[in-house]
Write a protein that holds these residues in place. Structure first.
Motif, mmCIF file in Angstrom:
data_model
loop_
_atom_site.group_PDB
_atom_site.id
_atom_site.type_symbol
_atom_site.label_atom_id
_atom_site.label_comp_id
_atom_site.label_asym_id
_atom_site.label_seq_id
_atom_site.Cartn_x
_atom_site.Cartn_y
_atom_site.Cartn_z
ATOM 1 N N UNK A 229 0.844 -1.197 0.000
ATOM 2 C CA UNK A 229 0.000 0.000 0.000
ATOM 3 C C UNK A 229 0.876 1.243 0.000
ATOM 4 N N UNK A 230 0.448 2.266 -0.739
ATOM 5 C CA UNK A 230 1.154 3.536 -0.677
ATOM 6 C C UNK A 230 0.158 4.682 -0.687
ATOM 7 N N UNK A 231 0.498 5.751 0.032
ATOM 8 C CA UNK A 231 -0.353 6.934 0.132
ATOM 9 C C UNK A 231 0.544 8.161 0.140
ATOM 10 N N UNK A 232 0.162 9.155 -0.619
ATOM 11 C CA UNK A 232 0.919 10.400 -0.672
ATOM 12 C C UNK A 232 0.043 11.542 -0.182
ATOM 13 N N UNK A 246 6.004 8.271 -8.315
ATOM 14 C CA UNK A 246 6.109 7.577 -7.034
ATOM 15 C C UNK A 246 4.909 6.673 -6.774
ATOM 16 N N UNK A 247 3.712 7.075 -7.183
ATOM 17 C CA UNK A 247 2.550 6.194 -7.030
ATOM 18 C C UNK A 247 2.720 4.927 -7.871
ATOM 19 N N UNK A 248 3.176 5.090 -9.098
ATOM 20 C CA UNK A 248 3.346 3.923 -9.971
ATOM 21 C C UNK A 248 4.487 3.026 -9.501
ATOM 22 N N UNK A 257 -2.626 -3.617 -5.387
ATOM 23 C CA UNK A 257 -1.930 -2.668 -4.511
ATOM 24 C C UNK A 257 -2.615 -1.301 -4.527
ATOM 25 N N UNK A 258 -3.144 -0.850 -3.377
ATOM 26 C CA UNK A 258 -3.778 0.469 -3.325
ATOM 27 C C UNK A 258 -2.747 1.594 -3.449
ATOM 28 N N UNK A 259 -3.096 2.618 -4.242
ATOM 29 C CA UNK A 259 -2.242 3.788 -4.434
ATOM 30 C C UNK A 259 -3.126 5.020 -4.258
ATOM 31 N N UNK A 260 -2.858 5.830 -3.252
ATOM 32 C CA UNK A 260 -3.769 6.909 -2.861
ATOM 33 C C UNK A 260 -3.025 8.236 -2.821
ATOM 34 N N UNK A 298 -6.683 6.025 -5.989
ATOM 35 C CA UNK A 298 -7.622 7.023 -5.489
ATOM 36 C C UNK A 298 -6.943 8.395 -5.448
ATOM 37 N N UNK A 299 -7.751 9.449 -5.681
ATOM 38 C CA UNK A 299 -7.286 10.821 -5.505
ATOM 39 C C UNK A 299 -8.352 11.571 -4.716
ATOM 40 N N UNK A 300 -7.968 12.093 -3.561
ATOM 41 C CA UNK A 300 -8.874 12.840 -2.689
ATOM 42 C C UNK A 300 -8.415 14.290 -2.616
ATOM 43 N N UNK A 301 -9.361 15.206 -2.788
ATOM 44 C CA UNK A 301 -9.076 16.629 -2.657
ATOM 45 C C UNK A 301 -9.678 17.100 -1.330
#
Length: 441
Positions: A229-232, A246-248, A257-260, A298-301
């Motif tokens: 899992x990765x989150x930025x 970095x997400x890829x 694999x979750x990438x957020x 996922x992309x959260x604003x």
């Protein structure tokens, strides 16, 4: 106004294993438990087409394999291992034995004692994860584990040279070329030719992870494994191209694999999406990274960084990268993560491969209650107590007797009563203390 710019469309990974995997693993473990080496060899032949005279490599075999690895590769492995050893040693040095006097003549303490034997599973096949040897073997040896048995699957009918070299340089005492459930079961349970260990460590596929889960309790394990899992967390100062790359970098670990991305900037979020779409076609691992991003990206604003950190804590992601103007703010603003990577100069692959921290980290929300693998995982913190002052023992005995009877533990109470009577003035209501007998023997 907070909103979701890209949502995950795939089903999230589950803590429970696939029933077919559970049944297969249970059958292999039961067979190894009953039939030892014969079962191990049977499954190694079945799953890997591998049946050498001995699954354990001799010292001469190890030396010959290491000799075949280019010196530049060995130098890189040594560099990575120096970084990991240095940090692990600093961690070990921070763990101290203690002893305190809590009442007159009452001494309580603990000692940190290494586990006697550990197993390190180093995944192989098409993607030999040599870094797993550094993280498991080397960390265990720094902790003081006397015997570390490392194992890796064969690759196309051969011992994988780079993995063997990494395990050897990390300090493995025994090196096996054996993979899958059969390797995990043999090391946990022991056979005629493989001695059992006390803890199983290292990543693996779904079958290896399930084998560790089923054997937990008979032996220790490092962590229950899930997909990477990765989150930025990013603000409007972040570079969208860097975020995309970095997400890829973590999406290629697996299609689940979750990438957020959580960002305070809609412009950064939209630019990141554009860069990812442009980069994916040219990525060699697109067949894996593409589905991971499509189904689990996922992309959260959000409006503020405070909201970003709160949302990130809810994800409790394995890797959290902070690309903000003041990245160290995350150290006090967050608490649920496997590892933090602060600033644009720091990327998650550094942690995966060589910077020095351990890459065996919690997934599937486990960061809510635990950290990752470290030297402390290979240590048992063992307490001890001693009452030298017999007046204090008498005082403790009286109170022990009373509180034990509150719980209806008469035997416990009598142990306290005895000391209250022997070392103090309390009467012994339930019997007489015999005269001390000395033996001539």
């Amino acid at each position: 106004m907070s909103f979701v710019l890209k949502a995950a469309v795939g089903e999230p990974a589950q803590r429970a294993s696939n029933p077919a995997v559970v049944d297969t693993v249970a059958a292999v473990i039961a067979d190894v438990r009953a039939n030892g080496d014969d079962a191990v060899r049977k499954y190694s032949e079945k799953f890997d087409g591998w049946s050498p005279e001995s699954f354990r490599l001799s010292e001469d075999q190890v030396a010959e394999i290491v000799k075949s690895v280019p010196e530049t590769v060995l130098d890189d492995l040594r560099f990575a291992q120096r970084q990991i050893r240095n940090f692990a040693q600093a961690q070990r040095d921070s763990i101290q034995d203690i002893e305190v006097e809590t009442l007159p003549g009452v001494f309580l303490g603990h000692r940190n004692v290494p586990i006697d034997a550990a197993a390190a599973y180093v995944p192989g096949g098409r993607y030999p994860l040599t870094a797993s040897a550094h993280m498991t073997v080397l960390t265990a040896k720094v902790a003081g584990v006397e015997r570390v048995a490392a194992t890796t699957p064969p690759n196309a009918g051969e011992a994988p040279p780079i993995s063997v070299a990494a395990m050897h340089l990390a300090g493995a005492d025994e090196i096996f070329v054996l993979g899958g459930v059969q390797a995990i079961a043999a090391l946990a349970l022991g056979t005629d030719t493989i001695d059992p260990v006390s803890i199983l460590t290292g990543p693996g596929n779904a079958f290896v992870a399930e084998a560790k889960r089923q054997l937990f309790g008979e032996v220790g394990i490092d962590l229950f494994a899930g997909p990477t899992e990765t989150l930025i967390v990013a603000d409007d100062h972040a570079d969208p191209f860097t975020i995309a790359v970095d997400l890829l970098s973590q999406a290629e670990h697996g299609p689940d694999s979750p990438c957020v991305l959580i960002t305070t900037s809609e412009a950064v979020g939209r630019a990141t999406l554009d860069h990812i779409e442009a980069l994916l076609p040219g990525l060699v691992t697109n067949a894996i990274a593409g589905p991971a991003w499509r189904d689990h990206g996922q992309v959260h604003i959000v409006d503020t960084l405070a909201e970003a950190y709160t949302l990130a804590d809810k994800f409790a992601s394995e890797h959290v990268q902070i690309l903000t103007e003041d990245p160290r703010q995350a150290l006090t603003s967050m608490r649920n993560y496997g590892a933090l990577f602060l600033g644009e100069g720091t990327c998650v692959p550094y942690g995966d491969k060589l910077i020095g921290t351990n890459h065996v980290l919690p997934t599937l929300g486990a960061a809510n209650y635990t950290g990752g693998l470290w030297v402390g995982k290979f240590l048992k913190t063992l307490t001890y107590q001693e009452v030298r002052n017999l007046d204090t023992s008498a005082q403790l005995g009286e109170i022990c007797g009373r509180v034990s009877r509150l719980e209806k533990f008469e035997g416990h109470a009598r142990s306290g009563d005895l000391r209250a009577a022997k070392f103090g003035n309390a009467p012994l209501a339930w019997g007489d203390i015999p005269t001390r007998v000395t033996s001539d023997r």
